[in-house]
Design a protein around this motif. Structure first.
Motif, PDB file in Angstrom:
ATOM      1  N   VAL A  22     -17.162 -21.785  -9.007  1.00 35.84           N
ATOM      2  CA  VAL A  22     -17.440 -20.868 -10.119  1.00 35.84           C
ATOM      3  C   VAL A  22     -18.177 -19.638  -9.604  1.00 35.84           C
ATOM      4  CG1 VAL A  22     -18.759 -20.571 -12.256  1.00 35.84           C
ATOM      5  CG2 VAL A  22     -17.429 -22.648 -11.896  1.00 35.84           C
ATOM      6  N   GLY A  23     -19.179 -19.849  -8.755  1.00 34.40           N
ATOM      7  CA  GLY A  23     -19.946 -18.724  -8.222  1.00 34.40           C
ATOM      8  C   GLY A  23     -19.123 -17.810  -7.341  1.00 34.40           C
ATOM      9  N   ALA A  24     -18.114 -18.376  -6.671  1.00 32.60           N
ATOM     10  CA  ALA A  24     -17.262 -17.558  -5.801  1.00 32.60           C
ATOM     11  C   ALA A  24     -16.505 -16.491  -6.576  1.00 32.60           C
ATOM     12  CB  ALA A  24     -16.285 -18.448  -5.043  1.00 32.60           C
ATOM     13  N   SER A  25     -16.393 -16.658  -7.888  1.00 34.78           N
ATOM     14  CA  SER A  25     -15.719 -15.631  -8.694  1.00 34.78           C
ATOM     15  C   SER A  25     -16.480 -14.308  -8.628  1.00 34.78           C
ATOM     16  CB  SER A  25     -15.593 -16.096 -10.148  1.00 34.78           C
ATOM     17  OG  SER A  25     -16.877 -16.264 -10.741  1.00 34.78           O
ATOM     18  N   SER A  75     -23.767 -10.547 -13.996  1.00 38.40           N
ATOM     19  CA  SER A  75     -23.591 -11.754 -14.807  1.00 38.40           C
ATOM     20  C   SER A  75     -22.223 -11.828 -15.477  1.00 38.40           C
ATOM     21  CB  SER A  75     -24.691 -11.828 -15.876  1.00 38.40           C
ATOM     22  OG  SER A  75     -24.660 -10.687 -16.707  1.00 38.40           O
ATOM     23  N   ILE A  76     -21.534 -10.686 -15.600  1.00 39.12           N
ATOM     24  CA  ILE A  76     -20.208 -10.713 -16.230  1.00 39.12           C
ATOM     25  C   ILE A  76     -19.102 -10.514 -15.191  1.00 39.12           C
ATOM     26  CG2 ILE A  76     -21.105  -9.889 -18.431  1.00 39.12           C
ATOM     27  CD1 ILE A  76     -19.857  -7.158 -17.776  1.00 39.12           C
ATOM     28  N   ALA A  77     -19.421 -10.755 -13.910  1.00 37.00           N
ATOM     29  CA  ALA A  77     -18.433 -10.554 -12.847  1.00 37.00           C
ATOM     30  C   ALA A  77     -17.190 -11.418 -13.063  1.00 37.00           C
ATOM     31  CB  ALA A  77     -19.077 -10.867 -11.490  1.00 37.00           C
ATOM     32  N   SER A  94     -23.990 -14.480  -6.757  1.00 37.09           N
ATOM     33  CA  SER A  94     -23.069 -14.071  -5.688  1.00 37.09           C
ATOM     34  C   SER A  94     -23.058 -12.560  -5.512  1.00 37.09           C
ATOM     35  CB  SER A  94     -21.656 -14.560  -6.003  1.00 37.09           C
ATOM     36  OG  SER A  94     -21.588 -15.957  -6.008  1.00 37.09           O
ATOM     37  N   THR A  95     -23.134 -11.831  -6.624  1.00 39.57           N
ATOM     38  CA  THR A  95     -23.091 -10.369  -6.530  1.00 39.57           C
ATOM     39  C   THR A  95     -24.404  -9.780  -6.043  1.00 39.57           C
ATOM     40  OG1 THR A  95     -23.800 -10.077  -8.841  1.00 39.57           O
ATOM     41  CG2 THR A  95     -21.426 -10.279  -8.430  1.00 39.57           C
ATOM     42  N   ILE A  96     -25.478 -10.565  -6.099  1.00 38.11           N
ATOM     43  CA  ILE A  96     -26.795 -10.055  -5.698  1.00 38.11           C
ATOM     44  C   ILE A  96     -27.194 -10.529  -4.304  1.00 38.11           C
ATOM     45  CG2 ILE A  96     -29.260 -10.058  -6.260  1.00 38.11           C
ATOM     46  CD1 ILE A  96     -28.459 -10.393  -9.191  1.00 38.11           C
ATOM     47  N   LEU A 121     -17.999 -13.197  -5.914  1.00 37.17           N
ATOM     48  CA  LEU A 121     -17.555 -12.604  -4.651  1.00 37.17           C
ATOM     49  C   LEU A 121     -16.169 -11.996  -4.794  1.00 37.17           C
ATOM     50  CD1 LEU A 121     -18.655 -15.513  -2.240  1.00 37.17           C
ATOM     51  CD2 LEU A 121     -19.903 -13.389  -2.716  1.00 37.17           C
ATOM     52  N   LEU A 122     -15.268 -12.741  -5.441  1.00 40.28           N
ATOM     53  CA  LEU A 122     -13.895 -12.246  -5.620  1.00 40.28           C
ATOM     54  C   LEU A 122     -13.872 -10.992  -6.485  1.00 40.28           C
ATOM     55  CD1 LEU A 122     -11.983 -15.622  -6.155  1.00 40.28           C
ATOM     56  CD2 LEU A 122     -12.063 -14.203  -4.099  1.00 40.28           C
ATOM     57  N   ALA A 123     -14.731 -10.967  -7.511  1.00 40.22           N
ATOM     58  CA  ALA A 123     -14.783  -9.775  -8.365  1.00 40.22           C
ATOM     59  C   ALA A 123     -15.210  -8.552  -7.566  1.00 40.22           C
ATOM     60  CB  ALA A 123     -15.745 -10.009  -9.534  1.00 40.22           C
ATOM     61  N   ALA A 124     -16.164  -8.751  -6.648  1.00 40.68           N
ATOM     62  CA  ALA A 124     -16.614  -7.633  -5.815  1.00 40.68           C
ATOM     63  C   ALA A 124     -15.549  -7.234  -4.803  1.00 40.68           C
ATOM     64  CB  ALA A 124     -17.907  -8.019  -5.096  1.00 40.68           C
TER      65      ALA A 124
END
Length: 532
Positions: free
Chosen positions: A278-281, A300-302, A72-74, A283-286
């Motif tokens: 789970v992957g949306a976390s 990977s630690i988002a 998600s972050t990439i 996006l939320l972290a960003a």
């Protein structure tokens, strides 16, 4: 900081493991009278809902808490959706191919048994080696992910959680085998679904999104990597699922074909939703500013950076979910490895206690390698590249019109696919060293070039080209030998069908079973396909 105290973290971790140990041992004791064959498999015994929960538990694992937030972050929303669908939709393949393979190999419980009957002993052992290596790598990745997650969530040394999990799953799996793994996966799969729902609600309530970051991070738009992943991930994950014996054991365990189709369909939808959430976390972290942080952290630690902003009790829930995910995946891999080894190497002739000892012995090399904490994603990718080379040439034999396809083509094609990756890498980078490194995908999947994409194109296409080249070579040599020796050229003769009793099995059915599908005993079949 959203982290439970050390005493609270220890209590959560070890009480969860204790609960799983007590449950597993109690179930094993309840089934203490089972036979060796029941220990290894449970053919035609399970209905749709238990199958669905088992496929859910087996398809996940604690590693998803690293890999899906990272994508998600990439690659943003595009990459996440592609990854989630690529991981879930292949489960439908077991619902589609399962009835076909069960009909061709009614007494089997793993794909390698069909391979032996279709392609001969050498091809079966070749596939068995790849399957066992894949299972080993997945077990290593699972323990490695668990160690890193416990470190990140609680600040404790994850080594002790790894040791605890190895002890707990080894005890109840060695006592009860596949049947116990199946039942505990039902419990753990239901727990994971419940904990995911609770976690999503909590994150939704507690997280504050910065709307400015939503647009500045550019995670909503497409990217080159996102488009590449539309090809890479389906090929990688679909072919790799063929090597996961746990999926095939659950496929053969379905009571009817209808149960199998319903179970895999439910699991597909559930897994797609879980992985997306789970992957949306990531996006939320960003979008909350938790990632990348200062100094910048890896994607990977988002998830764990996001959890630092949430209450400690939420982290406690995630710890329980992590242990449930990891234990469910790990005991499935353990039982699958032992059942595969017993069937493929020893033809199910090992003494019951030797099989149980194998469950214990397998754990030591896995734990030693896992504690070195290799990249979880790289472990998966190496396995994916091997499967992308080997599976396309293997499944040709499922088509009855391709009866002329032999084990020689399967082995040459699989190995040739990997060689093609090396050749492509050498040409792409201009030197052999980088070409060899591409076979290990040392630069990961997420690179700003076409190397990874090219590798996953070269593997299956190269495998097929080498396979058909091997076919032409074999047929040419057999034709020359037949000519020189005055024998009949028989390379294209259709093999004789097996005896009808092969498809009905030897077990006598009771009066109430006439309307059910034929049920075969689980035993080593004497049928052997042709390698040449």
């Amino acid at each position: 900081m959203g982290q439970p105290s050390y005493p609270a973290s220890n209590a959560i971790i070890y009480l969860t493991y204790a609960a799983f140990l007590v449950t597993g041992v109690w179930i094993a004791w309840s089934w203490r009278g089972q036979s060796k064959l029941e220990f290894l498999a449970s053919n035609r015994t399970q209905k749709a809902i238990p199958l669905a929960l088992n496929f859910i538990a087996s398809a996940l694992g604690s590693g998803i808490l690293f890999t899906y937030p990272e994508i998600s972050t990439i690659a943003g929303v595009q990459g996440l959706v592609v990854y989630a669908l690529s991981s879930s939709l292949p489960l439908l393949v077991f619902g589609f191919l399962g009835p076909i393979i069960r009909k061709k190999c009614p007494e089997g419980f793993v794909l390698t048994e069909w391979t032996r009957q279709r392609y001969g002993v050498i091809a079966a052992l070749y596939l068995s080696i790849l399957t066992l290596v894949t299972l080993f790598l997945y077990m290593v990745a699972e323990l490695s992910a668990l160690q890193q997650i416990i470190n990140a969530l609680t600040g404790l040394n994850g080594l002790w959680a790894v040791i605890a999990e190895c002890i707990v799953t080894t005890i109840y799996t060695s006592l009860g085998g596949f049947r116990i793994s199946f039942i505990t996966d039902n419990i753990q799969g239901a727990m994971v679904v419940g904990l995911i729902i609770l976690g999503v609600i909590t994150v939704g309530v507690e997280t504050n999104i910065d709307k400015n970051l939503v647009h500045s991070t550019e995670l909503l738009g497409p990217s080159l990597l996102g488009w590449q992943l539309i090809y890479i991930l389906p090929v990688a994950i679909l072919t790799n699922d063929f090597f996961i014996s746990g999926f095939w054991m659950r496929t053969f365990a379905s009571k009817t074909d209808k149960d199998l189709i319903i179970g895999t369909s439910i699991a597909t939808v559930a897994v797609a939703i879980i992985l997306t959430l789970v992957g949306a976390s990531g996006l939320l972290a960003a979008w909350t500013g938790a990632w990348p942080g200062n100094p910048p952290q890896e994607g990977s630690i988002a998830l764990f950076l996001l959890l630092e902003q949430l209450p400690a009790w939420v982290v406690g829930v995630v710890v329980v979910m992590t242990i449930s995910l990891s234990t469910a995946a790990f005991d499935s891999l353990q039982s699958a490895m032992v059942s595969t080894g017993s069937n493929d190497v020893f033809r199910n002739k090992l003494n019951f206690w030797w099989i149980r000892l194998a469950v214990v012995l397998v754990i030591f090399p896995v734990a030693v390698v896992a504690l070195k904490s290799p990249s979880v994603l790289q472990i998966y990718l190496i396995s994916d590249l091997v499967s992308a080379s080997s599976i396309p040439v293997l499944v040709i034999g499922l088509n009855g019109r391709c009866y002329w396809w032999r084990g020689f083509e399967v082995v040459v094609g699989g190995l040739g696919g990997l060689l093609t990756v090396f050749i492509f890498g050498t040409i792409y980078y201009g030197n052999a060293q980088d070409g060899a490194n591409l076979m290990l995908l040392e630069q990961s999947l997420y690179v700003d070039d076409w190397s990874a994409f090219g590798a996953f194109v070269a593997a299956p296409i190269g495998g097929l080209l080498w396979g058909f080249g091997a076919f032409a070579l074999r047929v040419s040599i057999q034709w020359l030998l037949a000519k020189s020796r005055g024998h009949r050229f028989a390379a294209f003769d259709r093999p004789p069908p097996p005896d009808p009793s092969f498809f009905t099995g030897s077990r006598e059915r009771s009066s109430g079973e006439e309307d059910r599908e034929p049920v075969a005993d689980i035993k080593a079949s004497p049928l052997k396909g042709k390698f040449l």
